[in-house]
Design a protein around this motif. Structure first.
Motif, PDB file in Angstrom:
ATOM      1  N   LEU A 478      10.086  13.299  58.721  1.00  0.00           N
ATOM      2  CA  LEU A 478      11.347  13.175  59.453  1.00  0.00           C
ATOM      3  C   LEU A 478      11.221  12.153  60.563  1.00  0.00           C
ATOM      4  O   LEU A 478      10.146  11.902  61.109  1.00  0.00           O
ATOM      5  CB  LEU A 478      11.776  14.535  60.019  1.00  0.00           C
ATOM      6  CG  LEU A 478      10.967  15.169  61.129  1.00  0.00           C
ATOM      7  CD1 LEU A 478      11.358  14.616  62.494  1.00  0.00           C
ATOM      8  CD2 LEU A 478      11.212  16.655  61.121  1.00  0.00           C
ATOM      9  N   MET A 479      12.306  11.525  60.864  1.00  0.00           N
ATOM     10  CA  MET A 479      12.377  10.626  62.004  1.00  0.00           C
ATOM     11  C   MET A 479      13.846  10.435  62.331  1.00  0.00           C
ATOM     12  O   MET A 479      14.608   9.925  61.531  1.00  0.00           O
ATOM     13  CB  MET A 479      11.743   9.278  61.661  1.00  0.00           C
ATOM     14  CG  MET A 479      11.930   8.274  62.767  1.00  0.00           C
ATOM     15  SD  MET A 479      10.751   6.944  62.674  1.00  0.00           S
ATOM     16  CE  MET A 479      11.143   6.258  61.107  1.00  0.00           C
ATOM     17  N   PHE A 480      14.261  10.925  63.460  1.00  0.00           N
ATOM     18  CA  PHE A 480      15.646  10.680  63.865  1.00  0.00           C
ATOM     19  C   PHE A 480      15.824  10.828  65.355  1.00  0.00           C
ATOM     20  O   PHE A 480      14.950  11.343  66.044  1.00  0.00           O
ATOM     21  CB  PHE A 480      16.616  11.588  63.107  1.00  0.00           C
ATOM     22  CG  PHE A 480      16.288  13.051  63.165  1.00  0.00           C
ATOM     23  CD1 PHE A 480      16.514  13.792  64.312  1.00  0.00           C
ATOM     24  CD2 PHE A 480      15.760  13.695  62.056  1.00  0.00           C
ATOM     25  CE1 PHE A 480      16.221  15.137  64.359  1.00  0.00           C
ATOM     26  CE2 PHE A 480      15.454  15.052  62.094  1.00  0.00           C
ATOM     27  CZ  PHE A 480      15.691  15.771  63.258  1.00  0.00           C
ATOM     28  N   GLU A 481      16.939  10.358  65.821  1.00  0.00           N
ATOM     29  CA  GLU A 481      17.269  10.515  67.230  1.00  0.00           C
ATOM     30  C   GLU A 481      17.753  11.938  67.447  1.00  0.00           C
ATOM     31  O   GLU A 481      18.499  12.472  66.646  1.00  0.00           O
ATOM     32  CB  GLU A 481      18.404   9.577  67.616  1.00  0.00           C
ATOM     33  CG  GLU A 481      18.012   8.140  67.622  1.00  0.00           C
ATOM     34  CD  GLU A 481      19.199   7.255  67.890  1.00  0.00           C
ATOM     35  OE1 GLU A 481      19.233   6.150  67.335  1.00  0.00           O
ATOM     36  OE2 GLU A 481      20.097   7.689  68.638  1.00  0.00           O
ATOM     37  N   VAL A 482      17.334  12.523  68.533  1.00  0.00           N
ATOM     38  CA  VAL A 482      17.748  13.892  68.809  1.00  0.00           C
ATOM     39  C   VAL A 482      18.938  13.857  69.767  1.00  0.00           C
ATOM     40  O   VAL A 482      18.815  13.355  70.868  1.00  0.00           O
ATOM     41  CB  VAL A 482      16.599  14.677  69.460  1.00  0.00           C
ATOM     42  CG1 VAL A 482      16.953  16.147  69.539  1.00  0.00           C
ATOM     43  CG2 VAL A 482      15.317  14.457  68.701  1.00  0.00           C
TER      44      VAL A 482
ATOM     45  N   LYS B 204      15.962  10.432  72.895  1.00  0.00           N
ATOM     46  CA  LYS B 204      14.879  11.220  72.303  1.00  0.00           C
ATOM     47  C   LYS B 204      14.754  10.891  70.816  1.00  0.00           C
ATOM     48  O   LYS B 204      15.738  10.894  70.094  1.00  0.00           O
ATOM     49  CB  LYS B 204      15.188  12.704  72.425  1.00  0.00           C
ATOM     50  CG  LYS B 204      15.393  13.161  73.828  1.00  0.00           C
ATOM     51  CD  LYS B 204      14.084  13.673  74.414  1.00  0.00           C
ATOM     52  CE  LYS B 204      14.302  14.429  75.699  1.00  0.00           C
ATOM     53  NZ  LYS B 204      14.936  13.672  76.760  1.00  0.00           N
ATOM     54  N   ALA B 206      12.463  12.002  67.417  1.00  0.00           N
ATOM     55  CA  ALA B 206      11.425  12.837  66.839  1.00  0.00           C
ATOM     56  C   ALA B 206      10.883  12.101  65.637  1.00  0.00           C
ATOM     57  O   ALA B 206      11.649  11.594  64.826  1.00  0.00           O
ATOM     58  CB  ALA B 206      12.008  14.178  66.416  1.00  0.00           C
TER      59      ALA B 206
END
Lengths: 640, 233
Positions: A478-482, B204, B206
């Motif tokens: 996973l990789m995304f902006e929170v 932010k 992840a």
């Protein structure tokens, strides 16, 4: 000018594209405070000053290289439909990635408008010099607050007027790259390709399959050589350098036009941060998940009981009347089937599914879902799933139907399939929980219940692990902006719940009706009894159960908890202990917990994964269920 | 502090010594554009300062200290040339003149950062390989630069380069704005091999470990609490 203007809405995930699109076209595209909710693109129309506009809402995309399925959809539409105008929608609080996307769209020669969405939030934190930004980029820049509709009228006017110039803004890349562009472009006549050469060459250097189809194989080979040479000299892929320069240019413009308004973190932001930390994020997460489970089991259960009794009161006599009106066994079958169909809707759809959709929509809108995903990723990864799978699994403890639907949050079809199988097989829905508690719980005691749950848990882990092995493909990390946490908007939550419930209803209702009818017909014509004996080898032989339980198992297809009610009818008493032993209760509950999905779950399974996969999952779960039951029977027989 | 003139001589001797050593006085005079007599005089001074071993009629060799300074100046010169040509876009002749001036004033820290930013360039603009530059830059880039997965919680880091073993993954990393030169703060590392939570420009992000592994960074100490990175828990 005649004909309609095609407009594509492009932007990163979670910048509010769908909201802009909905407000403009009044078509319902689902919007969530969750990255990646638009998987296919939506199309909508509107007319302004006699000019028709066709709008395409593209999935959120981080770039044009088509690195993910979403990006592929967006990139394909841009390259195949060649829209007259592209609206690049950026989060006004975080301009940089928006600008980088804009550069690429400009390089490819599209007429472009930069939309700075969520301007209300940005205003509190930044001072943005819109005029200066416009002067820098030489494209129209429109600040909007899509949720309230602010700025959208002006945006439409600009698009409909078609007075959007081709911007001559250029990112200057480092001289090695610029040299490459110069060298390569001398081999390409502009008339031979339909994009500006510079932009198309840059896409080629980034290894993009789109926008570059018109280059000759010779040129492509030449470019590959140059790229290899570049990597040799700089020790790094040329893509890294290209994008470093784009971000550098974006950073330069931002430092010129954006001023930060200094202020301390608000309490909300602080809390937002904390929910993302291992401590206290994980305890909070456990609380939230437990809360969801409890609300669904208890509030759902309470609603179900209440609604079913109201339903029975309201329809008392109606189905009897119907039975008599039609007459005979056929009347009995039809009226009973209708009764049962509506009963399942009252007992499952309204209490569990709507409730779940409400909770899910609220969680989505609040921005909490990504946190669930991030916090659980490590754990889920151990069994070959990703953090995203946690949500459908929790949802599944209430009802498998919305659980399967919510597997849509997962990135790949592969992961969705694994997860749906695991849910169908081993996540007990509330109806299955009722059966487990009503048999084993009631007659055998809590230790046996724990044993069943332990077996189910082991089954989840083993099934996920094995499927993962079988499917080979690497799970995508996973990789995304929170997003920051936000208070969910009631209208958005309700709208989403309504549309999802409707979707479900349309699929499930006909299947429910037909299946009920068939089963009832078999029953009233005594045909069901005839299968008790042939199935004896399974019930008696394999599972060691009373033969008559075959009917209960079959009816479990319609509604799991009905199995319990049927046992009452079949045995003629509610004290099952007279007919079944401890061992039989355990085997029965275990089989029920893993057996065929109910019809509603089956119908969404077919819809979401196609008949081939759905059949595989169903047959697989029957096989595993019977094998488990048989094994339990053997082992228990040996020891008891 | 060593004077510019001394640095200039050491650089020149170092360069010539790469071809043959000991270096002849005449070669130095030719390259520096001065008379052999003044070279001799200067070499005497350099020997007194402990930078060279000088024997009349035999030639000159660098002491370890002289070697260090000579190589450093040459590296700065060639690095600046590369920088001026690649990034600023000066032409080669101009960049050489400019680099001649900058090589004496460029601080070691700036040199290191430029080297990182350009990701360890291996050649000068004219294409000549620079073994020494290569070597030293490799050291400066690979020594302190570590994969993002190894940065501790609450620490700041600057991205130096991306590993490009998997193009698809690298693209996604780029698309999130994780490009060289970017400052990031590791806010948290989630348990059980979970993702890493970064703060990038107040946003932010992840990312799972298999992505973080591709990002190489240079640690820069604790995060700046004013950016919301550090909250006392």
């Amino acid at each position: 000018m005649s004909g309609s203007i095609q407009v594509a809405l492009l932007g990163h995930p979670n910048v509010g594209k769908s909201v802009v699109f909905n407000k403009l076209t009044r078509v319902n595209a689902t919007s969530s405070n969750y990255p990646g909710t638009t998987v296919e693109f939506q199309e909508g129309r509107l007319i302004r000053n006699g000019q028709e506009l066709i709008l395409y809402d593209l999935p959120g995309t981080y770039g044009l290289t088509g690195a993910t399925e979403d990006e592929l959809v967006a990139t394909k539409l841009l390259s195949e439909k060649r829209p007259d105008c592209v609206l690049v929608i950026a989060d006004a609080s975080r301009l940089e990635p928006g600008l980088v996307l804009l550069y690429q769209v400009l390089e490819l020669g599209y007429r472009t408008v930069l939309v700075l969405n969520q301007m209300d939030v940005a205003k509190r934190r930044f001072k943005i010099d819109i005029d200066r930004l416009r002067a820098n980029l030489k494209v129209p820049v429109v600040p909007t607050v899509a949720i309230t509709g602010e700025g959208l009228e002006g945006l439409i006017d600009i698009v409909a007027s078609m007075e959007i110039p081709h911007s001559d803004f250029k990112v200057r890349y480092d001289s090695h790259i610029e040299d490459m562009i110069l060298r390569l472009s001398s081999h390409v006549p502009q008339y031979s390709i339909s994009y500006p050469i510079r932009g198309a060459l840059l896409q080629l250097m980034e290894g993009n399959q789109h926008f570059t189809a018109q280059f000759t194989p010779d040129l492509k080979a030449m470019a590959t050589r140059e790229m290899e040479e570049f990597q040799e000299q700089h020790g790094e892929d040329i893509q890294v350098h290209i994008n470093r320069d784009r971000y550098g240019e974006a950073g330069r413009i931002i430092s010129e036009v954006v001023g930060r308004i200094p202020r301390p973190l608000s309490r909300k932001e602080r809390f937002s941060d904390l929910t993302l930390r291992s401590w206290p994020g994980i305890p909070i997460l456990i609380g939230v998940l437990l809360g969801v489970f409890l609300v669904v089991v208890f509030v759902g259960g309470f609603l179900e009981t209440a609604l079913v009794s109201i339903y029975n009161d309201l329809t008392a006599g109606f189905f009897d009347w119907m039975e008599e009106a039609i007459g005979g066994q056929l009347g009995e079958a039809i009226s009973q089937a209708l009764y049962l169909t509506f009963l399942s809707i009252i007992a499952i759809v309204i209490p569990y599914i709507i409730l779940f959709y409400l909770i899910l929509a609220a969680l989505e809108d609040s921005g909490y879902l990504p946190r669930v995903v991030i916090l659980l990723d490590g754990l889920m990864r151990k069994i070959g799933l990703s953090g995203q799978s946690a949500i459908p699994m929790v949802v599944g403890t209430g009802c498998n139907v919305p659980a399967i639907l919510s597997t849509r949050v997962l990135g790949s079809q592969r992961e969705r399939l694994i997860l749906a199988t695991v849910i169908i097989l081993a996540v007990p829905c509330s109806a299955q929980t009722v059966v487990i508690l009503g048999t084993v719980g009631q007659y055998n005691g809590i230790a046996w219940v724990a044993a069943i749950y332990a077996i189910l848990l082991a089954l989840i882990i083993v099934a996920a692990f094995l499927m993962n092995r079988a499917m080979k493909e690497e799970p995508i990390g996973l990789m995304f902006e929170v997003p920051e946490l936000a208070v969910p908007r009631l209208d958005n939550v309700l709208r989403k719940t309504y549309h999802r419930t409707k979707d479900f209803f349309v699929i499930a209702f006909p299947i429910l009706l037909v299946t009920s009818l068939v089963l009832e017909l078999l029953m009233v014509y005594g045909m069901l009894d005839q299968i008790v004996e042939p199935l004896g080898f399974i019930t008696e032989g394999l599972l060691g159960l009373p033969p008559i339980t075959a009917i209960a198992l079959l009816f479990g297809i319609l509604r799991k908890e009905m199995a319990l009610q049927l046992l009452v009818v079949l045995f003629g008493t509610s004290d099952f202990a007279l007919y079944m032993t401890t061992q039989q209760f355990f085997v029965f509950a275990l089989v029920m917990a893993t057996f065929v999905p109910c019809v509603s779950a089956l119908s969404v399974l077919f819809k979401e994964f196609g008949s081939k996969n759905a059949t595989k999952i169903t047959l697989g779960s029957i096989g595993i269920s019977l094998a488990l039951g048989g094994a339990a029977n053997l082992i228990l027989s040996a020891f008891m | 502090m060593v004077s510019e003139n001394v640095e200039e001589y050491l650089e020149c001797i170092w360069e010539l010594s790469q071809r043959s050593s000991p270096v002849k006085t005449n070669d130095i005079a030719k390259k520096m554009g001065v008379t052999p007599a003044s070279v001799t005089e200067m070499l005497q001074r350099l020997a007194d300062m402990g930078f060279v071993n000088y024997e009349r009629y035999h030639g000159v060799t660098l002491t370890p200290e002289g070697e260090r300074i000579g190589a450093k100046i040459k590296r700065k010169h060639r690095l600046m040339e590369r920088f001026l040509v690649d990034i600023i876009g000066l032409d080669k002749a101009e960049s050489h003149k400019e680099a001649c001036r900058l090589e004496h004033t460029l601080s070691d820290e700036s040199e290191k950062r430029i080297c990182q930013m350009m990701n360890n360039p291996k050649t000068c603009p004219d294409g000549d390989p620079i073994p020494a530059c290569d070597q030293d830059c490799r050291m400066c880039i690979s020594e302190p630069s570590i994969p993002l997965t190894e940065v501790g919680k609450g620490e700041m880091a600057v991205i130096t380069h991306l590993r490009c073993e998997d193009t698809g993954k690298m693209r996604r990393v780029i698309a999130m704005g994780l490009v060289p030169g970017r400052s990031i703060c590791v806010e948290d590392k989630l348990p059980m091999g979970g993702p890493i939570v970064l703060n990038v420009e107040d946003c932010k992000i992840a990312l799972a470990k298999d992505y973080a592994r591709l990002v190489h960074v240079l640690p820069k100490g604790r995060c700046n609490p004013r950016k919301g990175a550090e909250i006392i828990s």
